[in-house]
Scaffold this active site. Structure first.
Site, PDB file in Angstrom:
ATOM      1  N   GLY A 189      52.804  39.266  39.948  1.00 13.58           N
ATOM      2  CA  GLY A 189      53.662  38.549  41.196  1.00 13.58           C
ATOM      3  C   GLY A 189      53.105  36.908  41.080  1.00 13.58           C
ATOM      4  O   GLY A 189      52.023  36.911  40.793  1.00 13.58           O
TER       5      GLY A 189
ATOM      6  N   ASN B  37      44.208  40.368  46.644  1.00 14.04           N
ATOM      7  CA  ASN B  37      44.557  41.721  46.673  1.00 14.04           C
ATOM      8  C   ASN B  37      43.532  42.621  47.551  1.00 14.04           C
ATOM      9  O   ASN B  37      43.808  43.533  48.086  1.00 14.04           O
ATOM     10  CB  ASN B  37      44.777  42.385  44.986  1.00 14.04           C
ATOM     11  CG  ASN B  37      46.078  42.170  44.877  1.00 14.04           C
ATOM     12  OD1 ASN B  37      47.003  41.163  45.193  1.00 14.04           O
ATOM     13  ND2 ASN B  37      46.580  43.263  44.147  1.00 14.04           N
TER      14      ASN B  37
ATOM     15  N   ASN C 242      45.997  48.121  40.805  1.00 17.69           N
ATOM     16  CA  ASN C 242      47.413  48.570  41.510  1.00 17.69           C
ATOM     17  C   ASN C 242      48.594  47.842  40.829  1.00 17.69           C
ATOM     18  O   ASN C 242      48.325  46.807  40.078  1.00 17.69           O
ATOM     19  CB  ASN C 242      47.329  48.050  42.845  1.00 17.69           C
ATOM     20  CG  ASN C 242      47.551  46.594  43.156  1.00 17.69           C
ATOM     21  OD1 ASN C 242      46.446  45.889  42.705  1.00 17.69           O
ATOM     22  ND2 ASN C 242      48.686  46.358  43.347  1.00 17.69           N
TER      23      ASN C 242
ATOM     24  N   SER D 261      54.626  42.954  59.337  1.00 15.12           N
ATOM     25  CA  SER D 261      53.638  42.259  60.483  1.00 15.12           C
ATOM     26  C   SER D 261      52.266  42.052  59.861  1.00 15.12           C
ATOM     27  O   SER D 261      51.480  41.021  59.987  1.00 15.12           O
ATOM     28  CB  SER D 261      53.282  42.816  61.864  1.00 15.12           C
ATOM     29  OG  SER D 261      52.891  44.192  61.660  1.00 15.12           O
TER      30      SER D 261
ATOM     31  N   ARG E 246      48.073  32.518  47.921  1.00 11.57           N
ATOM     32  CA  ARG E 246      48.823  32.786  46.697  1.00 11.57           C
ATOM     33  C   ARG E 246      50.029  31.577  46.280  1.00 11.57           C
ATOM     34  O   ARG E 246      50.075  31.361  45.254  1.00 11.57           O
ATOM     35  CB  ARG E 246      49.695  34.014  47.198  1.00 11.57           C
ATOM     36  CG  ARG E 246      48.600  35.269  47.188  1.00 11.57           C
ATOM     37  CD  ARG E 246      49.901  36.483  47.462  1.00 11.57           C
ATOM     38  NE  ARG E 246      50.697  36.605  46.133  1.00 11.57           N
ATOM     39  CZ  ARG E 246      50.501  37.932  45.598  1.00 11.57           C
ATOM     40  NH1 ARG E 246      49.767  38.827  45.644  1.00 11.57           N
ATOM     41  NH2 ARG E 246      51.568  38.206  44.672  1.00 11.57           N
TER      42      ARG E 246
ATOM     43  N   HIS F 293      53.769  49.098  48.922  1.00 10.00           N
ATOM     44  CA  HIS F 293      53.507  48.902  47.474  1.00 10.00           C
ATOM     45  C   HIS F 293      51.911  48.396  47.630  1.00 10.00           C
ATOM     46  O   HIS F 293      51.415  48.233  46.610  1.00 10.00           O
ATOM     47  CB  HIS F 293      54.129  47.523  46.612  1.00 10.00           C
ATOM     48  CG  HIS F 293      54.009  47.615  45.062  1.00 10.00           C
ATOM     49  ND1 HIS F 293      54.080  48.701  44.283  1.00 10.00           N
ATOM     50  CD2 HIS F 293      53.466  46.599  44.410  1.00 10.00           C
ATOM     51  CE1 HIS F 293      53.470  48.468  43.215  1.00 10.00           C
ATOM     52  NE2 HIS F 293      53.515  47.034  43.313  1.00 10.00           N
ATOM     53  N   TRP F 294      51.368  48.270  48.738  1.00 10.52           N
ATOM     54  CA  TRP F 294      49.907  47.745  48.779  1.00 10.52           C
ATOM     55  C   TRP F 294      49.440  48.544  49.683  1.00 10.52           C
ATOM     56  O   TRP F 294      48.678  48.390  50.806  1.00 10.52           O
ATOM     57  CB  TRP F 294      50.207  46.319  49.478  1.00 10.52           C
ATOM     58  CG  TRP F 294      49.830  45.109  48.468  1.00 10.52           C
ATOM     59  CD1 TRP F 294      49.695  45.108  47.347  1.00 10.52           C
ATOM     60  CD2 TRP F 294      49.558  44.013  48.755  1.00 10.52           C
ATOM     61  NE1 TRP F 294      49.421  43.974  46.608  1.00 10.52           N
ATOM     62  CE2 TRP F 294      49.494  43.151  47.724  1.00 10.52           C
ATOM     63  CE3 TRP F 294      49.321  43.065  50.169  1.00 10.52           C
ATOM     64  CZ2 TRP F 294      48.965  41.905  47.623  1.00 10.52           C
ATOM     65  CZ3 TRP F 294      49.103  41.644  50.054  1.00 10.52           C
ATOM     66  CH2 TRP F 294      48.902  41.164  48.684  1.00 10.52           C
TER      67      TRP F 294
END
Length: 282
Positions: free
Chosen positions: A46, A54, A114, A184, A194, A261-262
């Site tokens: 990404g 991360n 991940n 949030s 990022r 996803h995190w």
């Protein structure tokens, strides 16, 4: 943190040539250097991805528990070298991790990854089984065909943003909101870390990457595997968890409700606690 970098600058190591040229890997390190086992953190793909963004809420806890931790930026991401090749593939990323492992003289590592980082962890363990003591995976890639991933709403949205030529903080927010069950949790800090890095990435980092479906090879894994999958993941289908536990001989997964996803961000304390328990007891 320097003025020229949106994330803290850690260490750099020059590694053996990858993609036909010498490369440099950026990483953060914490914990005792004489620890019995080193945990290497592998981030996902990404725009603007980096190991620090991360895992900044995780790796210090592992270090405080007595583990040596290495949080690297995969080649093509973060502050590591970004070779301008046509396509990034699993072998390219595995070679970068192998270069770091060899340069630092690491043995019997735990790979914690991940998404793309999970696919790289699987690919590394299959290519270099003697190097790997354990795997910790969070919604790893590499267990579906590419068309399945491209059909997922989070990935489809990401490529739509890329195709539209959008950049900057708002484009990053549009992509990252799909990562989380609870929007949030997407802080301005993450966006600001990022977005500037995304501007330094090559076209290959914003394109489809060649990651094979490794499901039929999972039976070759001999190390313990522990993993997490968010039930509400919009990037990697949660059915991948069953593929791993059905095929890898020593695998178990935690399915986490109200989680995208995190998992390491959305359920940080749970993630940290269960990982440390796995590292201690297996």
């Amino acid at each position: 943190m320097t003025q020229s970098s949106p994330i803290p600058v850690g260490h750099f190591v020059d590694i053996a040539p990858v993609a036909g040229a010498p490369q440099r890997v950026h990483y953060h390190e914490a914990g005792p250097t004489d620890a019995r086992e080193t945990v290497i953190f592998l981030h996902g793909a990404g725009a603007g991805a980096s190991g620090y963004s991360n895992f900044k809420g995780n790796y210090p806890v592992f270090a405080e528990a007595g583990h040596r931790v290495i949080v690297l930026d995969l080649l093509g991401f973060g502050l590591s070298s970004k070779p301008d090749v046509e396509m990034y593939d699993t072998d390219f990323f595995v070679a970068g991790v192998k270069g770091l492992v060899d340069a630092l003289g690491l043995k019997q590592v735990t790979l914690l990854g991940n998404s793309l980082g999970g696919a790289v962890a699987l690919g590394y363990a299959l290519a270099h089984p003697a190097d790997v003591a354990r795997l910790i995976l969070m919604a790893p890639g590499g267990v579906e065909e590419i068309d399945t991933y491209l059909a997922m709403p989070g990935i489809a949205n990401m490529f739509a943003v890329y195709k539209a030529g959008k950049t900057g903080a708002e484009a990053m927010r549009e992509i990252m909101l799909q990562q989380l069950f609870d929007p949030s949790l997407l802080s301005d800090e993450i966006i600001n870390e990022r977005a500037p890095i995304a501007l330094t990435q090559t076209k290959a980092a914003r394109s489809v990457m060649k990651v094979p479906n490794m499901t039929e090879r999972l039976h070759e894994l001999r190390c313990p595997v522990f993993g997490f999958w968010g039930v509400n993941d919009r990037f990697n289908p949660v059915g991948g968890a069953m593929k791993i536990v059905e095929n890898a001989p020593h695998a178990r997964f935690e399915l986490v409700n109200r989680c995208g996803h995190w998992v390491q961000v959305e359920h940080r304390e749970l993630f940290n606690r269960l990982c440390l328990d796995f590292l201690k007891h297996g």
